[in-house]
Design an enzyme around this catalytic site. Structure first.
Site, mmCIF file in Angstrom:
data_model
loop_
_atom_site.group_PDB
_atom_site.id
_atom_site.type_symbol
_atom_site.label_atom_id
_atom_site.label_comp_id
_atom_site.label_asym_id
_atom_site.label_seq_id
_atom_site.Cartn_x
_atom_site.Cartn_y
_atom_site.Cartn_z
ATOM 1 N N PRO A 43 1.040 -1.314 -0.194
ATOM 2 C CA PRO A 43 -0.377 0.251 -0.066
ATOM 3 C C PRO A 43 1.129 0.901 -0.024
ATOM 4 O O PRO A 43 0.468 2.584 -0.043
ATOM 5 C CB PRO A 43 -0.316 0.152 1.200
ATOM 6 C CG PRO A 43 0.332 -1.017 2.369
ATOM 7 C CD PRO A 43 1.005 -2.021 1.223
ATOM 8 N N GLY A 103 4.060 1.764 1.529
ATOM 9 C CA GLY A 103 5.187 2.059 2.954
ATOM 10 C C GLY A 103 6.832 2.543 1.930
ATOM 11 O O GLY A 103 7.092 3.412 2.653
ATOM 12 N N ASP A 134 3.724 -4.933 -14.024
ATOM 13 C CA ASP A 134 4.013 -5.599 -13.496
ATOM 14 C C ASP A 134 5.018 -5.799 -13.367
ATOM 15 O O ASP A 134 5.916 -5.529 -14.155
ATOM 16 C CB ASP A 134 3.744 -7.309 -14.132
ATOM 17 C CG ASP A 134 4.091 -8.708 -13.856
ATOM 18 O OD1 ASP A 134 4.826 -8.292 -13.117
ATOM 19 O OD2 ASP A 134 4.605 -9.568 -14.897
ATOM 20 N N LYS A 187 12.522 -13.110 -0.357
ATOM 21 C CA LYS A 187 12.199 -13.823 0.691
ATOM 22 C C LYS A 187 12.738 -15.297 0.786
ATOM 23 O O LYS A 187 12.746 -15.967 -0.431
ATOM 24 C CB LYS A 187 10.492 -14.137 0.221
ATOM 25 C CG LYS A 187 9.929 -12.610 -0.240
ATOM 26 C CD LYS A 187 9.101 -11.856 1.286
ATOM 27 C CE LYS A 187 9.561 -10.373 0.361
ATOM 28 N NZ LYS A 187 8.898 -9.866 1.116
HETATM 29 C C1 LIG Z 1 5.079 -7.006 1.167
HETATM 30 S S1 LIG Z 1 3.844 -6.238 0.008
HETATM 31 C C2 LIG Z 1 4.614 -4.830 -0.642
HETATM 32 C C3 LIG Z 1 4.146 -3.645 0.712
HETATM 33 C C4 LIG Z 1 5.196 -2.096 0.296
HETATM 34 N N1 LIG Z 1 6.911 -2.328 0.198
HETATM 35 C C5 LIG Z 1 4.650 -1.190 1.620
HETATM 36 O O1 LIG Z 1 6.023 -0.961 2.221
HETATM 37 O O2 LIG Z 1 3.422 -1.109 2.226
HETATM 38 C C6 LIG Z 1 3.791 -6.649 -1.770
HETATM 39 C C7 LIG Z 1 3.546 -6.257 -2.915
HETATM 40 O O3 LIG Z 1 4.117 -7.536 -3.758
HETATM 41 C C8 LIG Z 1 3.004 -7.064 -5.134
HETATM 42 N N2 LIG Z 1 3.351 -7.829 -6.295
HETATM 43 C C9 LIG Z 1 3.989 -8.437 -6.199
HETATM 44 N N3 LIG Z 1 3.943 -9.490 -7.633
HETATM 45 C C10 LIG Z 1 3.559 -8.141 -8.122
HETATM 46 C C11 LIG Z 1 4.146 -8.326 -9.411
HETATM 47 N N4 LIG Z 1 4.470 -9.018 -10.297
HETATM 48 N N5 LIG Z 1 4.086 -6.722 -9.493
HETATM 49 C C12 LIG Z 1 4.061 -5.795 -9.575
HETATM 50 N N6 LIG Z 1 3.683 -5.857 -8.059
HETATM 51 C C13 LIG Z 1 3.945 -7.429 -7.806
HETATM 52 C C14 LIG Z 1 2.048 -7.365 -4.071
HETATM 53 O O4 LIG Z 1 0.822 -6.671 -5.021
HETATM 54 C C15 LIG Z 1 1.843 -6.563 -2.974
HETATM 55 O O5 LIG Z 1 1.062 -5.344 -2.950
#
Ligand SMILES: C[S@@+](CC[C@H](N)C(=O)[O-])C[C@H]1O[C@@H](n2cnc3c(N)ncnc32)[C@H](O)[C@@H]1O
Length: 354
Positions: A217, A219, A255, A300
């Site tokens: 969201p 951060g 993406d 991860k």
């Molecule tokens: C752990 S959260 C990120 C939190 C963020 N760093 C913050 O500080 O609020 C992981 C995010 O990666 C996004 N995500 C996963 N695969 C993705 C992709 N292929 N392209 C874009 N976003 C992706 C998900 O939608 C999710 O919102």
């Protein structure tokens, strides 16, 4: 001589494997005492000084702290814990500071009250015995007293140039009320611990341009924006409205593995939850293509063989980046089953893998 290293509880086998492998690469032998959940590893080797030099704290991924173990005191009389501690330090020069702590583990956390009260009691006794400077001496070795139980203590020494300055090796950061997610603390901790003050001032300057892959969201985008950077936030998910509304933030629903910047950026950060080797490979592509020259990304970790996976991912990143890249990697306090990597396409003076 033994090293005493703290780590995230549950990651003792990874830290032990890391210490063992890194020591072996330096032609040294050591063996680890590591129990899952303890929050620390003791690593013993015949040639302590060489081992200490071969394993600088900043180069270690899984060690929150690195100390030299001076003594292990078992079966201490709870009515006089001070005398055996003083006896274990007899003949030593005065320390510059004192930290009384406990492992960050289920068994260690209930000892925080005891550590605090013992600290208050032992400090004047150490001063009187000439074992502690009258006021903090920043450059002098730090004395660490680590409670494993009410009657079991590790006495250790920290070199201020080669150890974490924070008790338990944990930098305490407070979540800002406007931070869109707790993840913001991860990037703040990464900037604080993977770069020093001078590097932060030169590498992260207002007006620079960054991409945040997997931004929702918001951060990490919020942290970069507060540092004065212009941020393109990539995520199919929504960003918090106040982040979207801030100057210099653009949100693209795309993406993160396919999007590429129309022109080179200063920074790329990435917190996408994906297979670590896939992330490492994509991050390397950004460097190989010259799309950025600084990055912070999360890897991860799998449930098993996490040191091996760490090693493979970092080696893969370095090989595929196609140019010399300074890499610093660390399991941050705010990281869970993951590590955070800083990569900079220029030599930095200090530290791991530089
Ligand atoms: C752990 S959260 C990120 C939190 C963020 N760093 C913050 O500080 O609020 C992981 C995010 O990666 C996004 N995500 C996963 N695969 C993705 C992709 N292929 N392209 C874009 N976003 C992706 C998900 O939608 C999710 O919102």
């Amino acid at each position: 001589m033994s090293l005493l290293c703290y780590c995230r509880a549950g990651f003792e086998p990874e830290l032990a494997a890391e210490l063992g492998e890194r020591a072996a690469e330096a032609g040294l032998h050591g063996h680890a005492r590591a129990n899952r959940g303890d929050g620390f590893v003791v690593f013993a080797g015949a040639d302590g000084d060489e081992l200490d030099r071969a394993l600088p704290w900043r180069s270690l991924v899984f060690a929150r702290q690195k100390l030299r173990l001076l003594a292990e005191l078992r079966g201490i009389d709870p009515t006089d814990r001070i005398a055996p501690v003083l006896a274990s330090l007899q003949g030593m020069a005065a320390f510059g500071d004192l930290v009384v702590e406990h492992p960050d583990s289920d068994a260690g956390k209930p000892l925080s009250g005891l550590a605090r009260s013992f600290g208050n009691a032992v400090r004047p006794a150490l001063r009187k015995a000439g074992l502690l400077a009258a006021s903090v001496e920043a450059g002098a070795p730090r004395l660490h007293i680590c409670f494993l139980a009410g009657d079991h203590v590790l006495v250790a020494q920290g070199d201020p140039r080669d150890s974490a300055p924070w008790p338990l090796g944990i930098p305490r950061l407070k979540l800002h009320p406007e931070a869109p997610s707790r993840s913001a603390l991860k990037l703040e901790e990464a900037l604080l611990t993977l770069l020093d003050e001078r590097e932060r001032a030169t590498l992260l300057r207002p007006g620079m341009r960054a991409a945040d892959l997997g931004a929702a969201p918001g951060g990490w985008t919020w942290v970069l924006q507060r540092n004065g950077l212009h941020v393109t936030a990539i995520d199919n998910g929504p960003l918090r409205q106040h982040v979207l509304d801030s100057a210099g933030v653009e949100h693209l629903r795309a993406d993160g593995f396919a999007w590429q910047p129309p022109r080179p950026l200063d920074w790329m950060v990435c917190d996408m939850v994906e297979q670590p080797r896939r992330v490492a490979s994509r991050m390397a592509q950004w460097f190989a293509q010259g799309w950025c020259n600084r990055a912070i990304f999360n890897l991860k970790l799998p449930m098993k063989k996490r040191w091996l996976e760490t090693r493979l991912c970092l080696d893969q990143f370095q090989a595929e980046a196609g140019k010399p890249v300074t890499i610093r990697a660390r399991q941050l306090y705010h990281d869970r089953e993951e590590i955070t990597v800083l990569a900079v396409a220029q030599p930095l003076l200090r530290g791991p893998r530089d």
